[in-house]
Design a protein around this motif. Structure first.
Motif, PDB file in Angstrom:
ATOM      1  N   ASP A  66      -7.688  -5.672  13.238  1.00 35.79           N
ATOM      2  CA  ASP A  66      -8.573  -4.882  12.386  1.00 35.79           C
ATOM      3  C   ASP A  66      -7.739  -3.682  11.935  1.00 35.79           C
ATOM      4  O   ASP A  66      -7.329  -2.865  12.757  1.00 35.79           O
ATOM      5  N   LEU A  67      -7.449  -3.613  10.637  1.00 33.63           N
ATOM      6  CA  LEU A  67      -6.588  -2.570  10.080  1.00 33.63           C
ATOM      7  C   LEU A  67      -7.405  -1.575   9.271  1.00 33.63           C
ATOM      8  O   LEU A  67      -8.329  -1.973   8.553  1.00 33.63           O
ATOM      9  N   THR A  68      -7.037  -0.319   9.364  1.00 26.61           N
ATOM     10  CA  THR A  68      -7.576   0.703   8.476  1.00 26.61           C
ATOM     11  C   THR A  68      -6.377   1.425   7.868  1.00 26.61           C
ATOM     12  O   THR A  68      -5.516   1.911   8.601  1.00 26.61           O
ATOM     13  N   LEU A  69      -6.325   1.458   6.539  1.00 27.14           N
ATOM     14  CA  LEU A  69      -5.216   2.078   5.822  1.00 27.14           C
ATOM     15  C   LEU A  69      -5.741   3.163   4.895  1.00 27.14           C
ATOM     16  O   LEU A  69      -6.769   2.981   4.236  1.00 27.14           O
ATOM     17  N   VAL A  70      -5.015   4.272   4.823  1.00 31.78           N
ATOM     18  CA  VAL A  70      -5.284   5.325   3.852  1.00 31.78           C
ATOM     19  C   VAL A  70      -4.015   5.440   3.016  1.00 31.78           C
ATOM     20  O   VAL A  70      -2.925   5.681   3.554  1.00 31.78           O
ATOM     21  N   PHE A  71      -4.140   5.283   1.701  1.00 30.01           N
ATOM     22  CA  PHE A  71      -2.994   5.134   0.814  1.00 30.01           C
ATOM     23  C   PHE A  71      -3.376   5.602  -0.586  1.00 30.01           C
ATOM     24  O   PHE A  71      -4.556   5.784  -0.902  1.00 30.01           O
ATOM     25  N   SER A  72      -2.370   5.724  -1.447  1.00 30.99           N
ATOM     26  CA  SER A  72      -2.625   6.194  -2.800  1.00 30.99           C
ATOM     27  C   SER A  72      -2.670   5.077  -3.834  1.00 30.99           C
ATOM     28  O   SER A  72      -3.447   5.149  -4.775  1.00 30.99           O
ATOM     29  N   ASP A  73      -1.851   4.060  -3.695  1.00 26.67           N
ATOM     30  CA  ASP A  73      -1.747   3.049  -4.738  1.00 26.67           C
ATOM     31  C   ASP A  73      -1.470   1.686  -4.108  1.00 26.67           C
ATOM     32  O   ASP A  73      -0.962   1.610  -2.988  1.00 26.67           O
ATOM     33  N   PHE A  84       0.861  -1.166   0.000  1.00 27.22           N
ATOM     34  CA  PHE A  84       0.000   0.000   0.000  1.00 27.22           C
ATOM     35  C   PHE A  84       0.906   1.227   0.000  1.00 27.22           C
ATOM     36  O   PHE A  84       1.471   1.594   1.024  1.00 27.22           O
ATOM     37  N   ARG A  85       1.049   1.832  -1.177  1.00 27.66           N
ATOM     38  CA  ARG A  85       2.011   2.915  -1.379  1.00 27.66           C
ATOM     39  C   ARG A  85       1.469   4.249  -0.877  1.00 27.66           C
ATOM     40  O   ARG A  85       0.290   4.526  -0.989  1.00 27.66           O
ATOM     41  N   TYR A  86       2.396   5.063  -0.372  1.00 28.04           N
ATOM     42  CA  TYR A  86       2.088   6.382   0.170  1.00 28.04           C
ATOM     43  C   TYR A  86       1.016   6.266   1.253  1.00 28.04           C
ATOM     44  O   TYR A  86       0.007   6.953   1.249  1.00 28.04           O
ATOM     45  N   CYS A  87       1.275   5.380   2.205  1.00 30.56           N
ATOM     46  CA  CYS A  87       0.319   5.125   3.283  1.00 30.56           C
ATOM     47  C   CYS A  87       0.452   6.218   4.340  1.00 30.56           C
ATOM     48  O   CYS A  87       1.427   6.255   5.096  1.00 30.56           O
ATOM     49  N   VAL A  88      -0.536   7.102   4.377  1.00 30.84           N
ATOM     50  CA  VAL A  88      -0.495   8.247   5.294  1.00 30.84           C
ATOM     51  C   VAL A  88      -1.175   7.961   6.624  1.00 30.84           C
ATOM     52  O   VAL A  88      -1.042   8.729   7.577  1.00 30.84           O
ATOM     53  N   GLN A  89      -1.905   6.851   6.677  1.00 30.83           N
ATOM     54  CA  GLN A  89      -2.566   6.488   7.927  1.00 30.83           C
ATOM     55  C   GLN A  89      -2.687   4.973   7.995  1.00 30.83           C
ATOM     56  O   GLN A  89      -3.155   4.337   7.058  1.00 30.83           O
ATOM     57  N   ALA A  90      -2.259   4.415   9.110  1.00 30.63           N
ATOM     58  CA  ALA A  90      -2.414   2.982   9.366  1.00 30.63           C
ATOM     59  C   ALA A  90      -2.851   2.834  10.822  1.00 30.63           C
ATOM     60  O   ALA A  90      -2.138   3.246  11.736  1.00 30.63           O
ATOM     61  N   THR A  91      -4.022   2.274  11.005  1.00 27.70           N
ATOM     62  CA  THR A  91      -4.551   2.049  12.343  1.00 27.70           C
ATOM     63  C   THR A  91      -4.741   0.553  12.522  1.00 27.70           C
ATOM     64  O   THR A  91      -5.333  -0.112  11.668  1.00 27.70           O
ATOM     65  N   CYS A  92      -4.237   0.036  13.629  1.00 25.98           N
ATOM     66  CA  CYS A  92      -4.342  -1.391  13.911  1.00 25.98           C
ATOM     67  C   CYS A  92      -4.911  -1.566  15.320  1.00 25.98           C
ATOM     68  O   CYS A  92      -4.369  -1.027  16.282  1.00 25.98           O
ATOM     69  N   THR A  93      -6.019  -2.295  15.404  1.00 24.83           N
ATOM     70  CA  THR A  93      -6.593  -2.626  16.703  1.00 24.83           C
ATOM     71  C   THR A  93      -6.784  -4.128  16.786  1.00 24.83           C
ATOM     72  O   THR A  93      -6.870  -4.820  15.771  1.00 24.83           O
TER      73      THR A  93
END
Length: 161
Positions: free
Chosen positions: A134-141, A53-62
């Protein structure tokens, strides 16, 4: 990346084995290492894929493991399969988790829109649910590559990347 292709790529690993996840060693991109299995009767060998997940500006892991299960799973022997398999508690040492219920693309994500406007690139938000995280990712590519066969099997130890 086209959202339809992105959702298809995420759906392709539904109910497969998540072997490792985390930021790469250069800490910009987030990766999932996934073993894709087939019915053993098919004769098709498992494949190990890297979802980058390229240019990942946010990664949340619970955690998805309940507090009650955590309470019964604090013994360090549970971090190794050989010492934990006979004990009560969650055996962390199986070194994988199932990608179930799987990954979902968050349509019209406000967070992705904010980053897209700030950087001038398309961004996406995805939620990836497994039986321990449970992951939440914000990414570009998203880039997907097959990893060499030596990275497969239950005894392979992943280096921190």
């Amino acid at each position: 990346m086209d959202p339809v292709k992105l959702q298809q790529a995420l759906g392709d690993v539904f109910d497969q084995a998540l072997l490792h996840h985390g930021f790469t060693n250069y800490m910009r991109d987030y990766q999932l290492v996934i073993q894709v299995n087939t019915d053993p009767r098919s004769g098709i060998a498992p494949t190990t894929l890297r979802y980058l997940f390229r240019y990942c500006v946010q990664a949340t892991c619970t955690t998805t493991v309940s507090a009650e299960t955590w309470r019964g799973s604090l013994d360090d022997r549970l971090t190794t399969y050989e010492t934990g398999v006979g004990l009560d508690g969650y055996v962390w040492g199986v070194n994988w988790q199932v990608l179930y219920p799987g990954a979902t693309l968050i349509a019209d994500s406000p967070t992705a829109r904010t980053w897209a406007a700030a950087l001038g690139l398309d961004f996406h938000e995805v939620r990836i649910e497994a039986n321990a995280h449970d992951l939440t990712l914000v990414f570009s590519d998203l880039q997907i590559e097959e990893l060499p066969s030596e990275r497969t099997g239950p005894h392979y130890k992943f280096p921190i990347e």
